[in-house]
Design a protein around this motif. Structure first.
Motif, short mmCIF file in Angstrom:
data_model
loop_
_atom_site.label_atom_id
_atom_site.label_comp_id
_atom_site.label_asym_id
_atom_site.label_seq_id
_atom_site.Cartn_x
_atom_site.Cartn_y
_atom_site.Cartn_z
N LYS A 11 0.75 -1.13 -0.04
CA LYS A 11 -0.33 -0.51 -0.13
C LYS A 11 1.35 1.31 -0.44
CE LYS A 11 -2.39 -1.08 3.46
NZ LYS A 11 -3.85 -1.36 4.47
N ARG A 12 1.96 1.01 0.58
CA ARG A 12 2.80 2.50 0.60
C ARG A 12 3.30 2.45 -0.45
NH1 ARG A 12 2.66 6.99 2.07
NH2 ARG A 12 2.09 6.33 4.47
N GLU A 13 3.61 1.84 -1.22
CA GLU A 13 4.61 1.96 -2.57
C GLU A 13 3.55 2.55 -3.94
OE1 GLU A 13 6.14 -1.67 -3.53
OE2 GLU A 13 7.50 -2.19 -1.60
N LEU A 14 2.69 1.83 -3.60
CA LEU A 14 0.99 2.50 -4.57
C LEU A 14 1.11 3.61 -4.52
CD1 LEU A 14 -1.60 -0.15 -4.40
CD2 LEU A 14 -0.43 0.81 -5.92
N ILE A 15 0.68 4.48 -3.34
CA ILE A 15 0.78 5.66 -2.52
C ILE A 15 2.13 6.67 -2.98
CG2 ILE A 15 1.20 7.30 -0.27
CD1 ILE A 15 -1.07 5.30 0.75
N ASP A 16 3.29 5.59 -2.32
CA ASP A 16 4.72 6.67 -2.72
C ASP A 16 4.56 6.81 -4.38
OD1 ASP A 16 5.05 6.88 -0.19
OD2 ASP A 16 6.49 5.00 -0.39
N ALA A 17 3.86 6.16 -4.88
CA ALA A 17 4.30 6.39 -7.18
C ALA A 17 3.37 7.57 -7.16
CB ALA A 17 3.55 4.75 -7.33
N SER A 18 2.37 7.21 -6.92
CA SER A 18 1.50 8.02 -7.08
C SER A 18 1.69 9.64 -6.74
CB SER A 18 -0.25 7.48 -6.34
OG SER A 18 -1.58 9.03 -6.50
N GLU A 19 2.32 9.65 -5.10
CA GLU A 19 2.85 11.27 -5.25
C GLU A 19 3.94 11.48 -5.91
OE1 GLU A 19 2.04 12.84 -2.48
OE2 GLU A 19 0.29 12.39 -1.77
N ARG A 20 4.79 10.23 -6.22
CA ARG A 20 5.71 10.86 -7.40
C ARG A 20 5.52 11.36 -8.78
NH1 ARG A 20 8.27 6.28 -4.95
NH2 ARG A 20 7.70 5.32 -6.82
N GLN A 21 4.34 10.58 -9.49
CA GLN A 21 4.19 10.90 -10.95
C GLN A 21 3.51 11.71 -10.97
OE1 GLN A 21 1.97 7.19 -12.59
NE2 GLN A 21 2.21 8.26 -14.25
N ASP A 36 -4.24 13.61 1.88
CA ASP A 36 -3.63 13.25 2.48
C ASP A 36 -4.73 12.24 3.31
OD1 ASP A 36 -1.46 14.52 3.01
OD2 ASP A 36 -1.08 15.92 3.91
N GLU A 37 -5.94 12.92 3.07
CA GLU A 37 -6.91 11.72 3.92
C GLU A 37 -7.54 10.86 3.42
OE1 GLU A 37 -9.88 11.33 6.67
OE2 GLU A 37 -7.79 12.57 7.35
N SER A 38 -6.67 11.03 1.00
CA SER A 38 -6.91 9.46 1.31
C SER A 38 -5.38 8.41 1.05
CB SER A 38 -6.99 10.02 -0.30
OG SER A 38 -7.04 9.01 -1.71
N ASN A 39 -5.15 8.78 1.04
CA ASN A 39 -4.01 8.62 1.33
C ASN A 39 -3.96 7.54 2.79
OD1 ASN A 39 -2.19 8.73 -0.67
ND2 ASN A 39 -1.16 10.55 -0.02
N ARG A 40 -4.29 8.37 3.61
CA ARG A 40 -4.38 7.33 5.18
C ARG A 40 -5.91 6.20 5.24
NH1 ARG A 40 -8.18 7.34 8.05
NH2 ARG A 40 -9.31 8.95 7.13
N LYS A 41 -7.14 7.22 3.88
CA LYS A 41 -8.18 5.36 3.73
C LYS A 41 -7.39 4.48 3.07
CE LYS A 41 -12.56 6.03 2.73
NZ LYS A 41 -13.95 6.47 2.67
N MET A 42 -7.09 4.46 2.14
CA MET A 42 -5.41 3.47 1.35
C MET A 42 -5.24 2.88 2.41
SD MET A 42 -5.04 1.77 -1.26
CE MET A 42 -5.35 2.14 -2.70
N MET A 43 -4.08 4.00 3.45
CA MET A 43 -2.92 2.48 4.17
C MET A 43 -3.83 2.14 5.72
SD MET A 43 0.07 2.77 3.51
CE MET A 43 0.81 2.43 4.85
N GLY A 44 -5.17 1.79 5.58
CA GLY A 44 -6.23 2.11 6.97
C GLY A 44 -7.18 0.53 5.94
#
Length: 138
Positions: A11-21, A36-44
């Motif tokens: 999940k963290r890698e997906l978020i990091d890749a999305s943030e980079r792109q 940030d809320e979207s990323n928090r939901k993904m991590m949860g």
């Protein structure tokens, strides 16, 4: 414990890749809080929720491709079904759902060549079909 760490890292890698792109662009458009809320939901997401999220994404694409190939009208029942599936998919990561936000995103699927290329990768017209279904039914 190792499996949970691996799942969390996926999940963290997906978020990091999305943030980079897309991070700077999305943060400028929607604001830090929403991203940030979207990323928090993904991590949860639990493993079951994450699996459903991925399954829905694949199902949506398959249904759209079949609908375009078969000439199905996005304004009909199949369009309503895809719109509902797409909403469920969004709600895994969106801080809140609003129909106008859904329709705005759908407009971007056609207006932004990156989205259009993603949805039209196998069958041209899928991005437009999805957009039309969401605009009609959201």
């Amino acid at each position: 414990m190792a499996a949970k760490k691996t799942f969390e890292s996926v999940k963290r890698e997906l978020i990091d890749a999305s943030e980079r792109q897309y991070g700077a662009e999305v943060r400028e458009k929607y604001g830090d809080f929403a991203v940030d809320e979207s990323n928090r939901k993904m991590m949860g997401l639990t493993e079951e929720q994450f699996a459903r999220f991925q399954e829905l994404g694949n199902q949506i694409n398959a249904v759209i491709e079949r609908a375009v190939a078969d000439g199905i009208d996005p304004l009909g029942e199949e369009g309503a079904r895809v719109c509902a599936m797409h909403r469920e998919w969004l709600e895994f990561t969106w801080p809140q759902y609003l129909p106008e936000m859904h329709r705005g995103l759908a407009d971007g699927y056609v207006a932004d060549e990156r989205f259009r290329a993603y949805y039209d990768a196998r069958i041209e017209g899928c991005a437009q079909w999805l957009r039309d279904a969401i605009v009609a039914h959201a």
